[in-house]
Design a protein around this motif. Structure first.
Motif, PDB file in Angstrom:
ATOM      1  N   PHE A 168      -4.373   3.668   6.118  1.00 17.68           N
ATOM      2  CA  PHE A 168      -3.528   4.706   6.703  1.00 17.68           C
ATOM      3  C   PHE A 168      -2.509   5.207   5.675  1.00 17.68           C
ATOM      4  CE2 PHE A 168       0.525   5.709   8.762  1.00 17.68           C
ATOM      5  CZ  PHE A 168       0.146   6.705   9.627  1.00 17.68           C
ATOM      6  N   ASP A 169      -1.986   4.284   4.898  1.00 17.60           N
ATOM      7  CA  ASP A 169      -0.857   4.598   4.009  1.00 17.60           C
ATOM      8  C   ASP A 169      -1.146   5.730   3.042  1.00 17.60           C
ATOM      9  OD1 ASP A 169       0.788   1.612   4.175  1.00 17.60           O
ATOM     10  OD2 ASP A 169      -1.344   1.721   4.672  1.00 17.60           O
ATOM     11  N   PRO A 196       0.794  -1.231   0.000  1.00 21.89           N
ATOM     12  CA  PRO A 196       0.000   0.000   0.000  1.00 21.89           C
ATOM     13  C   PRO A 196       0.827   1.282   0.000  1.00 21.89           C
ATOM     14  CG  PRO A 196      -0.901  -1.561   1.564  1.00 21.89           C
ATOM     15  CD  PRO A 196       0.336  -2.186   1.009  1.00 21.89           C
ATOM     16  N   VAL A 197       1.891   1.316   0.802  1.00 26.58           N
ATOM     17  CA  VAL A 197       2.641   2.573   0.893  1.00 26.58           C
ATOM     18  C   VAL A 197       3.373   2.867  -0.414  1.00 26.58           C
ATOM     19  CG1 VAL A 197       4.765   1.646   1.899  1.00 26.58           C
ATOM     20  CG2 VAL A 197       4.091   3.969   2.403  1.00 26.58           C
ATOM     21  N   ALA A 247       2.287   1.962  -3.372  1.00 25.25           N
ATOM     22  CA  ALA A 247       1.255   2.408  -4.302  1.00 25.25           C
ATOM     23  C   ALA A 247       0.958   3.884  -4.077  1.00 25.25           C
ATOM     24  CB  ALA A 247      -0.012   1.581  -4.107  1.00 25.25           C
ATOM     25  N   ALA A 248       0.860   4.283  -2.795  1.00 21.35           N
ATOM     26  CA  ALA A 248       0.581   5.683  -2.472  1.00 21.35           C
ATOM     27  C   ALA A 248       1.707   6.584  -2.970  1.00 21.35           C
ATOM     28  CB  ALA A 248       0.394   5.846  -0.975  1.00 21.35           C
ATOM     29  N   LEU A 249       2.952   6.150  -2.786  1.00 16.79           N
ATOM     30  CA  LEU A 249       4.092   6.938  -3.265  1.00 16.79           C
ATOM     31  C   LEU A 249       4.049   7.074  -4.778  1.00 16.79           C
ATOM     32  CD1 LEU A 249       7.028   5.650  -1.041  1.00 16.79           C
ATOM     33  CD2 LEU A 249       6.277   8.012  -1.273  1.00 16.79           C
ATOM     34  N   LEU A 250       3.726   5.966  -5.432  1.00 19.00           N
ATOM     35  CA  LEU A 250       3.640   5.971  -6.890  1.00 19.00           C
ATOM     36  C   LEU A 250       2.622   7.014  -7.355  1.00 19.00           C
ATOM     37  CD1 LEU A 250       4.454   4.195  -9.493  1.00 19.00           C
ATOM     38  CD2 LEU A 250       2.220   3.171  -9.186  1.00 19.00           C
ATOM     39  N   TRP A 251       1.453   7.023  -6.717  1.00 13.84           N
ATOM     40  CA  TRP A 251       0.419   7.990  -7.108  1.00 13.84           C
ATOM     41  C   TRP A 251       0.860   9.406  -6.797  1.00 13.84           C
ATOM     42  CZ3 TRP A 251      -4.506   7.637  -9.378  1.00 13.84           C
ATOM     43  CH2 TRP A 251      -4.834   6.350  -9.827  1.00 13.84           C
ATOM     44  N   LYS A 252       1.465   9.591  -5.614  1.00 14.09           N
ATOM     45  CA  LYS A 252       1.842  10.950  -5.234  1.00 14.09           C
ATOM     46  C   LYS A 252       2.879  11.528  -6.198  1.00 14.09           C
ATOM     47  CE  LYS A 252       3.853  13.936  -1.809  1.00 14.09           C
ATOM     48  NZ  LYS A 252       4.294  14.222  -0.460  1.00 14.09           N
TER      49      LYS A 252
END
Lengths: 455, 320
Positions: free
Chosen positions: B254-255, B136-137, B139-144
């Motif tokens: 949360f991520d 998850p984290v 994936a979140a970094l990738l999107w950000k």
């Protein structure tokens, strides 16, 4: 723990046991952070933040410090938020699990007040080789508690300053004043905005967090005559000075700042500056080391000037990661030996020789800035950095007396939460989702709650 | 997390060796090997929760250890009166509901497409599942960074390319995360959770009785009618399962919030707020109380989820 299978035990007692067991687990801080083996009785346990300089130290310790002294050192290395939490857990219980921890000038006053730290004056006096006088004055002061005793030794220190692209300024026929004011910087940001394709005028943090947007913003507030609290704990976030500074900051970011400002922190701005996406950057002096490192596309193209001012003489912040000794530690003498080695001139020489002078934990000793090897590598920003740290005055950073010491923060434990919540309001103003007035009105309410505890 | 589900296990028929009323002893002999596991389970799951319950009754700021004292339920009162916490409850509900609904709809579409036989189906299925397998984290970094970033993100890059294609000089370069923070987070979560929904619904589609579908086709039912009167009723249980499991997981997300916006711009959900209360405010008592409230809320959802799952099994059993 109630023994299973013995059914004669009354139930209530079993439950009580469970609760006590649970509390006992908690009290001993049984959170399992991997990697610590509490070895022999003579080994030191060090808890530290996972910044590059500390990781380097971990590598060098066994081969140098342990060789010389025979003292083994076990390290526990964690990210900043986790390390703060673990330190406050261990120190508040005085469990003595860790002999040494990295604390900052933010926590030092209340850690010392709570009696969690070992005073270091006697050690520093007796250890002439350490040369306490060589430590920069503002750092010494900010690691001295109200009772006048010294409670920690800096590993490295930092302030803030303005970085700008000399080549871009030259192309545009602009000159950066030697001691710029914020008004001048705003004008220059307007003139350099779009100087190159995709280049913005200035990068300023907008990411929520008491250690992100609040740090640079508070230095602007200080120099424009504002303050978070008056001396007798009246919150002043809706006062005209605070409002003027915040409006200035928010407008500057919105007009000529980086894109995606509400999600940009130190790391993002460093990235923008390195990639040539911004002409100026106001941030930590620690950023310069990365900009001038080998392989950086902007190496040698950057000029450094002191933090912009308005009503004060200087406005750079002051921050340091420092070694604190836990009061309950039974190995204080050995712990001092380690601190004395890690913060020594010799250790700086060692890092300079093994991995290059730009990686030296600098910003704490006057002698570092006189060192020709260091100057050869970091000459571009060495003097400006030293001056910024030397001129920082945590006891009097603005135009009025303050209730606590601290430049880019208010020195109370509640500030981590207050600062972060206010940061979210400011961040929303930068995103254009609410007005600065609305953001500050909400923030004032939050500050009021904190102030009540101290009045 | 504590979820109690009553399961009626029929003990394996043991050959009665001694008919001398050793039933209790035999029962214990069957249970004995399981006891260590039970004790271990209680120690690692229930004790910490009990400890959290106890702590939630104290006013405890870790930086002011000398002021720690018992306050009863005042932390719970704060949880329900604190504005930031109240807002985060609303945010959590909105975030969870929208992510679940959108991913179920998209998951259903993909499942229907994948239900047909075509060349390279296995490959396409693997591609579609990949987002769910990402940490998850990351994936979140990738999107950000890779997608949303207005300077070097793929979205604005694509817009620029599109603009150049049509000779538009300065095409809009929206700041995705600042202009629509909650939608930005929802989009990244939908991307991660659609495959999960798709897998569950695909399993449902493939368990449709083929002969009934065949009969319907022979009776002249069109594709829409077949979907409306046969497939959808059959999928109801699978949809419920997907929605409930998805809700339980996404409530706890949360991520994405931590990484993409750091809880700013009104995106702080409950888990993030609990984290802030604990790590930034050092209010252990208040954070524990908020955590307990979240757990109770999740238990309510999870109970429904478990009922759904067990009714699914019952149905399967009755069918076979």
């Amino acid at each position: 723990m109630p023994h299973p299978g013995r059914r004669s035990r009354p139930r209530v007692r079993g439950r009580a046991c469970a609760v006590t067991a649970a509390l006992a687990l908690l009290a001993t801080g049984c959170a399992g952070a991997g990697g610590t083996s509490f070895g022999g009785g003579d080994a030191l346990n060090v808890l530290m933040v996972n910044n590059p300089q500390m990781v380097e130290l971990q590598k060098l310790t066994a081969r140098h410090f342990t060789e010389e002294t025979g003292i083994k050192v076990h390290f526990t290395v964690l990210p900043e938020n986790d390390v703060r939490d673990k330190i406050s857990q261990d120190f508040s219980n005085q469990a003595g699990q860790y002999d040494i921890a990295t604390i900052s000038n933010f926590e030092l006053p209340f850690f010392a007040k709570n009696g969690w730290l070992h005073p270091l004056d006697d050690y520093a006096r007796a250890d002439t080789a350490f040369d306490q006088e060589d430590i920069l004055q503002p750092l010494r002061e900010s690691l001295t508690a109200e009772d006048g005793k010294l409670y920690a030794q800096p590993f490295y220190g930092e302030s803030s300053f303005l970085m700008y692209r000399k080549d871009v300024f030259e192309e545009q026929g602009l000159t950066m004043p030697g001691k710029p004011t914020w008004e001048q910087v705003a004008k220059l940001a307007e003139l350099t905005d779009g100087a190159e394709r995709g280049m913005k005028g200035i990068c300023l943090r907008g990411l929520p967090g008491w250690g992100e947007v609040i740090a640079p913003l508070t230095t602007v507030v200080n120099t424009m005559g504002g303050t978070w609290f008056t001396e007798d704990w009246e919150p002043r976030l809706t006062a005209p000075e605070f409002k003027k500074a915040t409006t200035f900051y928010v407008d500057l970011v919105r007009k000529h700042g980086e894109l995606g400002a509400p999600q940009s922190g130190y790391a993002e701005c460093l990235n923008n500056m390195t990639q040539g996406k911004t002409a100026m950057w106001y941030d930590a002096t620690a950023g310069a080391g990365s900009l001038e490192a080998k392989g950086s596309p902007v190496k040698g193209k950057i000029g450094y000037v002191p933090a912009p001012v308005e009503q004060t003489k200087s406005s750079g912040w002051l921050y340091t990661w420092a070694w604190g000794l836990q009061k309950a530690s039974r190995k204080a003498d050995d712990a001092w030996k380690f601190v004395s080695w890690a913060s020594s001139k010799e250790y700086e020489e060692l890092v300079g020789a093994t991995s290059g002078w730009s990686n030296v934990p600098a910003g704490k000793r006057a002698s570092t800035y006189a060192n020709p090897d260091y100057r050869a590598e970091a000459g571009a920003f060495a003097d400006v950095t030293e001056r910024a740290i030397s001129e920082a005055d945590p006891k009097n950073p603005g135009t009025q007396p303050r209730p606590t010491a601290g430049i880019q923060f208010v020195g109370v434990p509640e500030f981590t939460d207050l600062g972060t919540r206010v940061a979210q309001e400011i961040s929303a103003a930068i995103a254009g989702r609410q007005s600065v007035d609305a953001a500050l009105a909400a923030s004032q309410k939050l500050a009021e709650k904190v102030a009540e505890e101290y009045r | 997390m504590t979820v109690t589900a009553t399961r009626e296990t029929t003990s394996p028929p043991t050959p009665a060796k001694r008919p001398d009323g050793g039933g209790r002893r035999r029962a214990w002999a069957t249970r004995a090997p399981l006891l260590p596991a039970l004790v271990f389970l209680i120690a690692v799951t229930q004790l910490p929760f009990v400890a959290t319950l106890v702590i939630s009754l104290f006013d405890w700021n870790s930086l002011k250890p000398e002021k720690r004292h018992f306050t009863g339920f005042s932390n719970y009162a704060s949880v329900f009166t604190d504005e930031a916490l109240r807002e985060s409850v609303v945010t959590t509900v909105v975030l969870t509901a929208s992510v679940v609904i959108v991913s179920v709809v998209l998951g259903l579409l993909f499942a229907l497409l994948l239900d047909r036989a075509f060349f390279g189906r296995g490959f396409v299925r693997t591609l579609l599942i990949t987002p769910f397998l990402l940490v998850p984290v990351s994936a979140a970094l990738l999107w950000k960074h890779a997608l949303y970033n207005p300077e070097y993100g793929l979205f604005n890059g694509a817009l620029t390319w599109f603009g150049e294609l049509f000779g538009i000089e300065s095409i809009a370069q929206p700041e995705w995360t600042s202009q629509m923070p909650l939608i930005a987070i929802e989009a990244s979560l939908v991307w991660q959770w659609t495959p999960f929904m798709m897998l569950i619904l695909l399993a449902g589609l493939q368990s449709r009785p083929a002969e009934i579908m065949e009969a319907a086709r022979l009776d002249g039912a069109g594709p829409w009618q077949m979907f409306r009167y046969l497939t959808l009723p059959h999928l109801r249980r699978y949809l419920e399962l997907g929605i409930l499991l998805g809700s339980v997981y996404i409530v706890q997300n949360f991520d994405a919030v931590f990484t993409i916006t750091s809880g700013g711009l009104g995106t702080a959900n409950l888990p993030y707020t609990v984290y802030e209360t604990f790590y930034r405010a050092h209010e252990y008592g208040l954070a524990s109380a908020a955590g307990v409230v979240v757990v109770i809320g999740t238990i309510v959802i999870a109970t429904f989820a478990l009922r759904t799952v067990s009714s699914l099994f019952r149905e399967e059993a009755s069918r076979s």
